[in-house]
Design an enzyme around this catalytic site. Structure first.
Site, PDB file in Angstrom:
ATOM      1  N   LYS A   1       0.865  -1.174   0.000  1.00 43.75           N
ATOM      2  CA  LYS A   1       0.000   0.000   0.000  1.00 43.75           C
ATOM      3  C   LYS A   1       0.902   1.224   0.000  1.00 43.75           C
ATOM      4  CE  LYS A   1      -3.554   2.459   2.478  1.00 43.75           C
ATOM      5  NZ  LYS A   1      -4.645   2.388   3.447  1.00 43.75           N
TER       6      LYS A   1
ATOM      7  N   LYS B   1      -2.162  -1.535  -3.814  1.00 41.73           N
ATOM      8  CA  LYS B   1      -3.006  -0.342  -3.792  1.00 41.73           C
ATOM      9  C   LYS B   1      -2.163   0.904  -3.916  1.00 41.73           C
ATOM     10  CE  LYS B   1      -6.060   1.905  -0.538  1.00 41.73           C
ATOM     11  NZ  LYS B   1      -6.533   1.923   0.804  1.00 41.73           N
TER      12      LYS B   1
HETATM   13  C1  PBG Z   1      -7.551   3.327   5.575  1.00 41.43           C
HETATM   14  C2  PBG Z   1      -7.768   3.220   4.119  1.00 41.43           C
HETATM   15  C3  PBG Z   1      -7.577   4.195   3.131  1.00 41.43           C
HETATM   16  C4  PBG Z   1      -8.055   3.668   1.954  1.00 41.43           C
HETATM   17  C5  PBG Z   1      -8.494   2.360   2.229  1.00 41.43           C
HETATM   18  N1  PBG Z   1      -8.285   2.101   3.569  1.00 41.43           N
HETATM   19  C6  PBG Z   1      -7.092   5.598   3.232  1.00 41.43           C
HETATM   20  C7  PBG Z   1      -5.704   5.852   3.610  1.00 41.43           C
HETATM   21  O1  PBG Z   1      -4.888   4.955   3.777  1.00 41.43           O
HETATM   22  O2  PBG Z   1      -5.405   7.031   3.801  1.00 41.43           O
HETATM   23  C8  PBG Z   1      -8.117   4.379   0.628  1.00 41.43           C
HETATM   24  C9  PBG Z   1      -9.122   3.842  -0.343  1.00 41.43           C
HETATM   25  C10 PBG Z   1      -9.422   4.728  -1.490  1.00 41.43           C
HETATM   26  O3  PBG Z   1      -8.806   5.787  -1.708  1.00 41.43           O
HETATM   27  O4  PBG Z   1     -10.325   4.370  -2.241  1.00 41.43           O
HETATM   28  N2  PBG Z   1      -6.333   2.930   6.051  1.00 41.43           N
END
Ligand code: PBG
Length: 325
Positions: free
Chosen positions: A196, A249
């Site tokens: 991520k 992601k």
């Molecule tokens: C929370 C989380 C996030 C997303 C999914 N889980 C936001 C972040 O990490 O700031 C983002 C999903 C999206 O942008 O569609 N940890």
């Protein structure tokens, strides 16, 4: 010319193209993310995600029934936590009567076979909007992992089929797996957000849940987008610690990472086509600069072609409608 090989033969018409297509989208490829809020009969359109809503739980249940009817077999739950319940420890996240726990139960009651996955991270519950506990301006790893374990166990107890830790703390997959085992949750899956990245493409999501970081950024835990080998390292750690599905992601700007991880592991790989990727297509389409439906199908097919077995996408419902034609 007398040609030995004419590659265009395989592209002659739609019928032959469909016969030799290497990648075909199906409704079962998709995980539908859902934003849930308190209240009744509420459908709040997220300004930076036109056409996407944050629903109250009653409406969410209706949506899940509709998704099941379309052939979608998995939802990924996110809740909007009330400000008064936010703190630095995220304790609301393991409240047995919390919105997430009530949502899991209501959805499993309504559509028992739907595979219910839950986001596991502290940010919606954190007064600082960070994914972990803050001490002296730092996001502390080990205490956060303990909190994530409590959160995961609470989701499993409420009936979640899968937990999806999206926080990027070290060691959290191992701690969660061990905790699930010790507490008898031997059939709960872990979808690890393995790679991520610290990405600007999460902006609209943070609008949806009011979860933008109050100070600094997430670069001490989410990955640096300059790096590829590091994603493989993260993926292999999560395999070792007991993850069942690995996620990459965002998706579109990270197709190389999806492929790299796919080649490095034997677990299913998922990709999250995130909020900003949704917003880009919607915005360009609204201006008449892109054909929305074509952009959706091309993007999702490319993500699958890169190696994603599953795609979490805000276009799930729209894509299924397009696939079913
Ligand atoms: C929370 C989380 C996030 C997303 C999914 N889980 C936001 C972040 O990490 O700031 C983002 C999903 C999206 O942008 O569609 N940890």
């Amino acid at each position: 010319m007398y040609l030995q090989r004419r590659n265009r033969i395989l592209r002659k018409n739609a019928a032959i193209r469909s016969l030799v297509a290497e990648t075909v989208l199906t409704p079962q490829d998709f995980i539908a993310p859902l934003f849930i809020d308190e209240g009744r009969d509420i459908a709040y359109e997220i300004p930076s995600m036109p056409g996407y809503y944050r629903y109250s739980l009653d409406k969410t249940v209706q949506e899940v029934k509709a998704l099941w009817g379309l052939g979608i077999r998995s939802v990924l739950l996110f809740i909007k936590c009330e400000d008064r319940l936010k703190d630095n420890t995220g304790q609301e996240s393991w409240n047995p009567d919390g919105l997430m726990q009530r949502s899991i139960k209501a959805i499993k009651d309504a559509v028992p076979e739907m595979v219910v996955m839950t986001d596991v991270a502290l940010d919606p519950y954190s007064e600082y909007g960070h994914d972990g506990i803050v001490k002296n301006g730092e996001i502390v790893n080990d205490e956060t992992a303990e909190a994530l374990l409590k959160m995961s166990l609470s989701h499993a107890r409420a009936g979640a089929d899968w937990v999806a830790p999206s926080d990027m703390m070290d060691g959290r997959i191992g701690i969660i797996r061990e905790g699930l085992e010790k507490n008898g949750y031997t059939r709960t899956g872990i979808m690890a957000y393995s790679a991520k990245y610290a990405s600007c493409f999460y902006g609209p999501f943070r609008d949806a849940l009011d979860s933008a970081p109050g100070f600094g950024d997430k670069k001490t835990y989410q990955m640096d987008f300059s790096n590829r080998r590091e994603a493989v390292k993260e993926a292999l750690s999560d395999v070792e610690e007991g993850a069942d599905i690995l996620m990459v992601k965002p998706a579109m700007a990270y197709l190389d990472i999806i492929r790299e991880i796919k080649n490095a592991v034997t677990l299913p790989v998922s990709a999250y086509h995130v909020s900003g990727e949704y917003a880009m297509i919607k915005a360009a389409a609204a201006k008449g600069w892109l054909d929305e439906n074509k952009a959706i199908l091309e993007s999702l097919t490319a993500i699958k072609r890169a190696g994603a077995d599953l795609i979490a996408t805000y276009f799930a419902r729209q894509a299924v409608a397009l696939i079913n034609g």
